[in-house]
Each structure stands twice: as structure tokens, then as C-alpha cells.
Design an enzyme around this catalytic site. Structure first.
Site, PDB file in Angstrom:
ATOM      1  N   TYR A 174      -7.488   1.517  -1.357  1.00 22.83           N
ATOM      2  CA  TYR A 174      -7.075   1.620  -0.076  1.00 22.83           C
ATOM      3  C   TYR A 174      -7.400   0.222   0.579  1.00 22.83           C
ATOM      4  CZ  TYR A 174      -7.372   2.630   5.065  1.00 22.83           C
ATOM      5  OH  TYR A 174      -7.244   2.581   6.384  1.00 22.83           O
TER       6      TYR A 174
ATOM      7  N   GLU B  84      -2.062  -1.376   7.158  1.00 20.72           N
ATOM      8  CA  GLU B  84      -2.701  -0.561   6.138  1.00 20.72           C
ATOM      9  C   GLU B  84      -1.865  -0.214   4.950  1.00 20.72           C
ATOM     10  OE1 GLU B  84      -4.978   3.619   6.994  1.00 20.72           O
ATOM     11  OE2 GLU B  84      -3.042   3.922   6.324  1.00 20.72           O
TER      12      GLU B  84
END
Ligand code: GDP
Ligand code: MN
Length: 418
Positions: A101, A189
């Protein structure tokens, strides 16, 4: 403005962030065509601006045209958390060895940019944040200094990213930061950021929120705006040049100036109510603007009363009064209006309105009194409402009174403003 994944990937690609080749499809036939171009196996992904598509069944691998047909047919039209799937993104499927992530966002309280990085990427990052927050490395970046290779190296090491992949990951983070800053994102993101079995790092998902205040320097954002599925009310407000934000309460609000509009939300809350919207008609608002604002609020099904809070500085209260009278004539208003008019030309404005005051058009002297009255009307506060306003106050837009008895809407309107 939030972007769809495919738009986010297009944005990423512009900054050199590696993404998989693919194309958009709105029908099963187009999905087959795009799959052929991307090369099998492919992954079919629902394009909705909401997370957790994987868990909801909106992300499917397909190794053959038959599987593409099957999954594309199932995903198109699917409802994911209230978002209807109208587009698919079809890309060449990746082999995954690890899912990480990475994101850059704004930490307003720290007045810095924030990098978040974790080796526990994939569909359950929210779960990780809850149960294992230590697994997410957070590193502030001073916007004046920028994101240095040292910052990247430290974060990658702290997060425990595979050493062999660190240089690639560092380059990717540098590109992501550039995209975040130069691309004017509030959020950039990647989840998951993957490591493939052959050792390459690339973005398998893209979540971007653009900073709308920077739209003036990004003419290319027009393409993104064209596919935007905003709140219908907000879209209409934009077309009318009104500064509007839709909320979920039942007291419609019109004020002049963002500060006064915010304060109006506060007094409505203080009076025990909830606002249906924020609407700033701006300084120097004209009668036309006022009428247009009333028209917009009137079309909101949730609104049961309208609070107009004007403190005239540049805005002239007589203009506002004319706008209200104009709207009353033009628009079939469903809700009573409570008015607080003060400041420049307030007396002229009040005098214009005086002959028209009724149970459906009420003037109050202070902001708090006006808010209390609007909240009472919205919640069916019959006892405090003047004669004639009672029935109107109890009526919500389904034509039912608050206590369940049916009220003839036509009668209410007839007894209303005109
Ligand atoms: P989200 O659930 O909305 O965040 O959608 P993602 O794009 O992140 O996809 C969800 C999950 O699907 C990923 O975490 C992967 O595990 C899986 N996935 C997505 N694309 C691929 C792919 O190309 N190959 C494989 N093997 N899995 C994929
Ligand atoms: Mn994802």
C-alpha cells in the site's frame, strides 16, 4: 473531484508510474474487444468511485472470451454500495507475489504532506489500519522541502519492503509524490502496489482525489469532470453559479457569504435541527440569484422549511426581497420560508415583503429566532407556527403530515404563498 480507477491510472501514467495496459468498456462486446487488445488473461474491474470493489464481486479474472462475457455481463449493471456500474476497466492481468500500500495525502493539522506505506496492502487496508496500525509507516513530508530520495529510502526500510525492490519502489514513490504535488491531488493512493514474481513493482489500482481549487490550471481535467456523477443538486447549483454543498438534513439554507452560511448551519444545529445544504449566494447577490437559489432548494425532496439568512453589506436587502417575491410568483414553493434580513437597505427590503408575510413567509429579527422557527417548521412544530402554517409545517414532500395523517398538498399550496 474523485477519479475513476481508469482515469487515475491514466493520470499516473502521465507521471511515469507503471500501470497495466487496458481499456474501458460499457458493453460485453466492448469488454471482449478490450480483452483481445490487452491480451489474456485479463482482469475486469467495475468502475465506481467507491472502495472494496474486490470484496463486492466487482473485480474478476478472465482467462478466456467466455469468461469475459460471463463476468462482464455480471459486473455491468451491478450495484456496489449504492453505485451502479456503468463502465468496466479491462486490463491485462498481473501475477502477484506481494501486495503493498502507498499513498500521499495532506495532513492538514500537521500542515505537511503525509506518506503512508505498508507491506500489508490489498483489499483489507482499512482493517490493517484498525487492527495493526503499526504495520502502516507514516512519514511527514515538508512541502517546502519536498520528498527526497532519503525520505523514500527511510520509509521503504521502515515498512520492510523487499530490498531488491527498493530502488524501483523509491522511483515510483518519487513519481507518485510528483503526481500528488504537480498534479494537484488531495489524495494519490495505490492499493495494491504489487511486486510481481519476476520482481517488478507496479500500480494495480489507482485512487485519486483532485483538488478542485486547482482546476483553473488544469484544462485537461475537463475530461474527468465530464464523467462525474455528482449529487444532482450540486450539479444544478454549479450550472446556476451557486456555491452549494448538499447535506442530509431538512432545513434548506440560503445565506450571503460563506462565513454567514457556516454560522447559519451552526445555529440550525443549535436549534436542534439539521441543514439540508450549505448555500452561499455571495456578496452583491441579485434578485435573480435569490430566485434561482430558492428554486434550487425547492427542488430538494428533503427540504421541509427554508431559512434565508441575509446580512446585507454589499448585498442589498431590497434586492434580496425582490428575489424572494419573484420566486414566490414563479416557483411553486413546497416549504415555508423563514427570513432574517438585516444590514444594507434592510428596512426597504422588509417593507417590500411586509404585505406578503403569512404562515408561509415569516420574518424574524434575529438569526437564532429565525433558525428556531425554521427548525420547528421542519419538524412539524405546529404549536409555535402561526395560523395557516400548521398544516404546511407538518407536510413533508410525500404529501404526508409528520404525524401520519394525509394532507392534501394542493390545498396546502393553495393556502400558501400566492
Ligand atoms: P478494490 O477492491 O476496489 O480496491 O479493487 P482493486 O483494484 O484493489 O482489486 C482488488 C483485488 O483484486 C486486489 O487486491 C488483487 O488481489 C485482485 N486483483 C486486481 N487486479 C488483479 C490482477 O491483475 N491479477 C490478480 N491476480 N489479482 C488482481
Ligand atoms: Mn484497491
Amino acid at each position: 473531484m474523485d477519479l475513476f480507477e481508469y482515469q487515475g491510472k491514466q493520470y499516473f501514467a502521465g507521471y511515469g508510474i507503471p500501470v497495466s495496459p487496458g481499456g474501458v468498456a460499457v458493453t460485453v462486446e466492448e469488454a471482449l474487444e478490450e480483452a483481445g487488445k490487452a491480451g489474456y488473461p485479463v482482469v475486469l474491474k467495475a468502475q465506481v468511485k467507491v472502495g472494496g470493489r474486490g470484496k463486492a464481486g466487482g473485480v474478476k479474472l478472465a482467462a478466456t472470451p467466455a469468461e469475459v462475457s460471463e463476468h462482464a455481463g455480471a459486473i455491468l449493471g451491478m450495484d456496489i454500495k449504492g453505485h451502479k456500474v456503468e463502465r468496466l476497466w479491462v486490463e491485462h492481468a498481473s501475477d502477484i507475489s506481494k501486495e503493498w500500500y502507498a499513498s500521499f495525502t495532506l495532513d492538514r493539522s500537521a500542515q505537511q504532506h503525509l506518506l503512508m506505506l505498508s507491506t500489508k496492502g490489498g483489499v483489507d487496508i482499512e482493517e490493517v489500519a484498525r487492527t495493526d496500525p503499526e504495520a502502516i509507516v507514516r512519514r511527514h513530508v515538508d512541502p517546502a522541502r519536498g520528498f527526497s530520495p532519503e525520505d523514500a529510502a527511510a520509509a521503504l526500510s521502515d515498512a520492510g519492503i523487499d530490498e531488491a525492490a527498493r530502488q524501483q519502489a523509491a522511483d515510483l514513490l518519487a513519481s507518485l509524490y510528483k503526481c500528488f504535488v504537480e498534479g494537484d491531488c488531495d489524495l494519490a493512493e495505490i492499493n495494491p502496489l504489487i511486486l510481481t514474481p519476476d520482481g517488478t513493482v507496479h500500480a494495480l489500482d489507482a485512487k485519486i482525489t483532485l483538488d478542485d481549487n486547482a482546476a483553473f490550471r488544469h484544462p485537461e481535467w475537463a475530461d474527468f469532470a465530464a464523467t462525474e456523477t455528482t449529487d444532482r443538486r450540486e450539479k444544478e447549483a454549479k450550472e446556476r453559479g451557486l456555491n452549494y454543498v448538499g447535506l442530509s438534513g431538512n432545513v434548506g439554507i440560503i445565506a450571503n457569504g460563506a462565513g454567514l452560511a457556516m454560522s447559519t448551519l451552526d445555529v440550525v444545529a443549535q436549534a436542534g435541527g439539521t441543514a439540508a445544504n450549505f448555500l452561499d449566494i455571495g456578496g452583491g447577490a441579485s434578485a435573480d440569484m435569490m430566485a434561482s437559489a430558492l428554486d434550487l432548494i425547492n427542488s430538494d425532496q428533503n427540504v421541509s422549511s427554508i431559512l434565508v439568512n441575509i446580512f446585507g453589506g454589499i448585498t442589498r436587502c431590497d434586492e434580496i426581497a425582490k428575489g424572494i417575491l419573484d420566486a414566490i410568483v414563479r416557483v411553486d414553493l413546497h416549504s415555508p420560508i423563514v427570513l432574517r434580513l438585516d444590514g444594507t437597505n434592510a428596512e426597504t427590503g422588509r417593507a417590500l415583503l411586509a404585505p406578503h408575510l403569512s404562515g408561509r413567509l415569516i420574518a424574524e429579527t434575529t438569526m437564532l429566532e429565525a433558525a428556531a422557527r425554521a427548525v420547528a417548521l421542519a419538524s412539524g412544530g405546529r404549536s409555535s407556527a402561526p395560523e395557516g402554517a400548521g398544516a404546511a409545517a407538518g407536510v413533508n414532500r410525500d404529501g404526508d403530515s409528520a404525524d401520519g395523517e394525509s394532507v392534501d398538498t394542493a390545498n396546502v399550496n393553495a393556502g400558501g404563498l400566492r
